[in-house]
Each structure stands twice: as structure tokens, then as C-alpha cells.
Scaffold this motif. Sequence first.
Motif, mmCIF file in Angstrom:
data_model
loop_
_atom_site.group_PDB
_atom_site.id
_atom_site.type_symbol
_atom_site.label_atom_id
_atom_site.label_comp_id
_atom_site.label_asym_id
_atom_site.label_seq_id
_atom_site.Cartn_x
_atom_site.Cartn_y
_atom_site.Cartn_z
ATOM 1 N N HIS A 7 2.565 2.956 -13.840
ATOM 2 C CA HIS A 7 3.219 4.098 -14.480
ATOM 3 C C HIS A 7 4.740 3.955 -14.460
ATOM 4 O O HIS A 7 5.412 4.354 -15.428
ATOM 5 N N GLN A 8 5.291 3.370 -13.399
ATOM 6 C CA GLN A 8 6.737 3.148 -13.420
ATOM 7 C C GLN A 8 7.106 2.136 -14.497
ATOM 8 O O GLN A 8 8.100 2.303 -15.210
ATOM 9 N N THR A 9 6.304 1.070 -14.617
ATOM 10 C CA THR A 9 6.558 0.074 -15.662
ATOM 11 C C THR A 9 6.534 0.726 -17.040
ATOM 12 O O THR A 9 7.428 0.514 -17.873
ATOM 13 N N TYR A 10 5.505 1.513 -17.282
ATOM 14 C CA TYR A 10 5.377 2.203 -18.570
ATOM 15 C C TYR A 10 6.571 3.128 -18.811
ATOM 16 O O TYR A 10 7.120 3.177 -19.926
ATOM 17 N N ASP A 11 6.983 3.848 -17.789
ATOM 18 C CA ASP A 11 8.119 4.763 -17.928
ATOM 19 C C ASP A 11 9.414 3.996 -18.206
ATOM 20 O O ASP A 11 10.269 4.453 -18.992
ATOM 21 N N VAL A 12 9.600 2.854 -17.551
ATOM 22 C CA VAL A 12 10.784 2.036 -17.809
ATOM 23 C C VAL A 12 10.788 1.545 -19.255
ATOM 24 O O VAL A 12 11.829 1.572 -19.940
ATOM 25 N N LEU A 13 9.634 1.103 -19.747
ATOM 26 C CA LEU A 13 9.551 0.665 -21.137
ATOM 27 C C LEU A 13 9.935 1.797 -22.087
ATOM 28 O O LEU A 13 10.690 1.596 -23.047
ATOM 29 N N LEU B 254 0.218 -6.028 -14.896
ATOM 30 C CA LEU B 254 0.949 -4.805 -15.228
ATOM 31 C C LEU B 254 1.420 -4.817 -16.678
ATOM 32 O O LEU B 254 1.425 -3.781 -17.345
ATOM 33 N N ALA B 255 1.804 -5.994 -17.167
ATOM 34 C CA ALA B 255 2.246 -6.089 -18.560
ATOM 35 C C ALA B 255 1.088 -5.795 -19.512
ATOM 36 O O ALA B 255 1.232 -5.018 -20.469
ATOM 37 N N ALA B 256 -0.070 -6.414 -19.257
ATOM 38 C CA ALA B 256 -1.239 -6.188 -20.112
ATOM 39 C C ALA B 256 -1.676 -4.729 -20.052
ATOM 40 O O ALA B 256 -2.006 -4.110 -21.074
ATOM 41 N N ALA B 257 -1.664 -4.162 -18.854
ATOM 42 C CA ALA B 257 -2.080 -2.761 -18.697
ATOM 43 C C ALA B 257 -1.090 -1.803 -19.349
ATOM 44 O O ALA B 257 -1.485 -0.786 -19.923
ATOM 45 N N SER B 258 0.203 -2.122 -19.280
ATOM 46 C CA SER B 258 1.196 -1.237 -19.897
ATOM 47 C C SER B 258 1.058 -1.240 -21.414
ATOM 48 O O SER B 258 1.322 -0.216 -22.076
ATOM 49 N N ALA B 259 0.620 -2.374 -21.994
ATOM 50 C CA ALA B 259 0.366 -2.411 -23.436
ATOM 51 C C ALA B 259 -0.820 -1.516 -23.788
ATOM 52 O O ALA B 259 -0.807 -0.816 -24.813
ATOM 53 N N LEU B 260 -1.859 -1.514 -22.944
ATOM 54 C CA LEU B 260 -2.985 -0.602 -23.159
ATOM 55 C C LEU B 260 -2.535 0.852 -23.055
ATOM 56 O O LEU B 260 -2.952 1.708 -23.850
ATOM 57 N N LEU B 261 -1.676 1.128 -22.091
ATOM 58 C CA LEU B 261 -1.198 2.500 -21.908
ATOM 59 C C LEU B 261 -0.322 2.925 -23.084
ATOM 60 O O LEU B 261 -0.398 4.077 -23.545
ATOM 61 N N ALA B 262 0.506 2.002 -23.576
ATOM 62 C CA ALA B 262 1.340 2.309 -24.736
ATOM 63 C C ALA B 262 0.473 2.578 -25.964
ATOM 64 O O ALA B 262 0.764 3.483 -26.759
ATOM 65 N N ARG B 263 -0.591 1.797 -26.128
ATOM 66 C CA ARG B 263 -1.507 2.046 -27.248
ATOM 67 C C ARG B 263 -2.172 3.415 -27.099
ATOM 68 O O ARG B 263 -2.311 4.166 -28.073
ATOM 69 N N PRO C 200 0.788 -1.228 0.000
ATOM 70 C CA PRO C 200 0.000 0.000 0.000
ATOM 71 C C PRO C 200 0.825 1.285 0.000
ATOM 72 O O PRO C 200 0.269 2.364 -0.132
ATOM 73 N N GLU C 201 2.160 1.170 0.155
ATOM 74 C CA GLU C 201 2.962 2.390 0.162
ATOM 75 C C GLU C 201 2.788 3.161 -1.153
ATOM 76 O O GLU C 201 2.715 4.387 -1.164
ATOM 77 N N ASP C 202 2.767 2.419 -2.250
ATOM 78 C CA ASP C 202 2.611 3.027 -3.573
ATOM 79 C C ASP C 202 1.389 2.394 -4.234
ATOM 80 O O ASP C 202 1.490 1.343 -4.867
ATOM 81 N N ALA C 203 0.248 3.021 -4.055
ATOM 82 C CA ALA C 203 -1.013 2.455 -4.528
ATOM 83 C C ALA C 203 -1.151 2.608 -6.039
ATOM 84 O O ALA C 203 -0.450 3.398 -6.678
ATOM 85 N N PHE C 204 -2.107 1.840 -6.605
ATOM 86 C CA PHE C 204 -2.434 1.943 -8.021
ATOM 87 C C PHE C 204 -2.695 3.392 -8.387
ATOM 88 O O PHE C 204 -3.368 4.107 -7.633
ATOM 89 N N PRO C 205 -2.153 3.868 -9.499
ATOM 90 C CA PRO C 205 -1.438 3.149 -10.571
ATOM 91 C C PRO C 205 0.078 3.337 -10.548
ATOM 92 O O PRO C 205 0.713 3.355 -11.600
ATOM 93 N N ALA C 206 0.692 3.474 -9.369
ATOM 94 C CA ALA C 206 2.128 3.785 -9.294
ATOM 95 C C ALA C 206 2.981 2.742 -10.005
ATOM 96 O O ALA C 206 3.873 3.087 -10.797
ATOM 97 N N ALA C 207 2.739 1.454 -9.728
ATOM 98 C CA ALA C 207 3.552 0.401 -10.349
ATOM 99 C C ALA C 207 3.379 0.393 -11.858
ATOM 100 O O ALA C 207 4.343 0.189 -12.612
#
Length: 269
Positions: free
Chosen positions: A112-118, A146-155, A103-110
Motif C-alpha cells: 500500500h505504501q508503494t501504491y500510494d507513492v506511485l 511489490l511491483a507486480a502487485a501494485s500494477a494489479l492494485l492500480a488496475r 514483521p514490524e509492518d506486515a503485508f500489505p503495508a509495503a
Amino acid sequence: MSDVLDEVREFRTAAASHARSQPRALPDLPSGTFEVVDTTPGAPVPQLRVYHPAVGPDVPGVFVNLHGGGFVLGGWQDDDPYCRFLADASGCAVVNVDYPLAPEDAFPAALHQTYDVLGWIADHGRLLGVDGARLAVGGHSAGGNLAAASALLARRHGRPLLRGVVVDHAPLDLATSPADELASPVRAQDLGGLPPTLVITAEHDLLRAEGDRYAARLSAAGVDTEHVVFPGCGHGFTHVGPEEQATAAWLRMATFLRRVLGEPEGAWA
């Protein structure tokens, strides 16, 4: 709130200790064979763990791996030996990401970091010795979400260009209210235009139905979809066995990555 966080941290410590005491699938895989690479100032994370294939091109494509743990547990160490296996079996480099936990970093922190790393790898892959134009992402359990969601965010943003997604026994329907496609990818109104996707589900996993539904919806939307149901397996089987099925699943991931990352041009758009 501090008491709750203390309890969560105690639970993480106990869970990690328990996990280390349990047999794991493919127990003879080597650990700690990655290279720690410093990123540029302003990058989403200061360092990345990179696994280069023992045999492969001088500048390989790259797969970003996301561990499981229900968004609150786990870390990159859980997938360390499997990243080595994937790199060698696929001929691509693997970057093992340690995303922030709730809970330290709640949704969607993980997410957005994943997307930024990509995005950072797509732009700066040369610093890791990889071809950022040949980029795929995948994960296991929560990491698959997170992988599936990051693909949606990239789209949604039109970048980075992804060549493939691996979704391994993932929770895909968290049914937030109102439903958010980035939390529950299977509930996205439109799944068209996503990159080739490998969906792995397990016969006895409580999450199987949403994974099966996601694969069916991807296919119906015209997405290049591979879907494999592993019989006789439960949640997390790629990490805890049975070993025969776990090995087959990792090899299926490697085969998929060889296919989608094999050429330097033709990324999905």
C-alpha cells in the motif's frame, strides 16, 4: 514479540554487514549520486531519492525502483548504484523507494505504501522534476512482487496510469490461504489489461518457475510481455553477478524503459 523483533534486527544488521563484504555486480558504478527531494505534507513518505539521467529530456519519465530482501531485509542502499546506471542508460529519472519491512509492518503495508507513492508521483511529479504521466514501476526479488502487485492494485482502482512494469527474479506465488492476488500475482484470476511488463528470470533460481508462469499468463491475457531467462545464473544475479549477465539484464531493463516511457502520451488505461 519484542524478543523476536530484536532477533530480526540483529539478523538485518549481520546480513547488511555480510552483503557489504561481498563483491557486487558492476563494482565501478558510482554511489550516492541521487537528489533528496522533500515531498508535500500528507505524502506517503517525507522524502524521496531521485536519480536524474546525465543526458535526457528536461522533464523525463520516471521509474520507481523497489529493492529486494525477502520482505524483511534490505534497503534502498542495496540498489543505489544500479539506480544511477538505469537513469543514465534509459534517459528516465529513477526514484529509489525504501518501503516498510515485515514483521514490524506486515503485508500489505509495503504494497500500500508503494501504491500510494506511485499515486503521489503521478499527481506531483513536477516537484521531483519528472513527468508523472510517464510512470513505470519495477523491482528485484521481493521488490518485483511489490511491483507486480501494485500494477494489479492500480488496475483495480483505475489509477495511477502505469506505462510499464519490471519484474526481476521475483517471488510471485506466496500461496496465502485463501490466495490473495496481491500477495501472489501469478495466481490472479485475470491478468488482462495490465501495462507492458518485462519479466526477468534466472536459469538456476528456485523462483524461476513462477516467473516463467507469470510471463506466460501475461502473454496469454494479451499483455505486451517481454520475458528473458538468463542462463547460468541464480537468484539475485543482477546484483551479485556474473557481471556479464548482470550488465545485460540492467541494459535490458533500460531498453524496456526507453520504449515504454519514451513518449508523453498513450499510457495504458
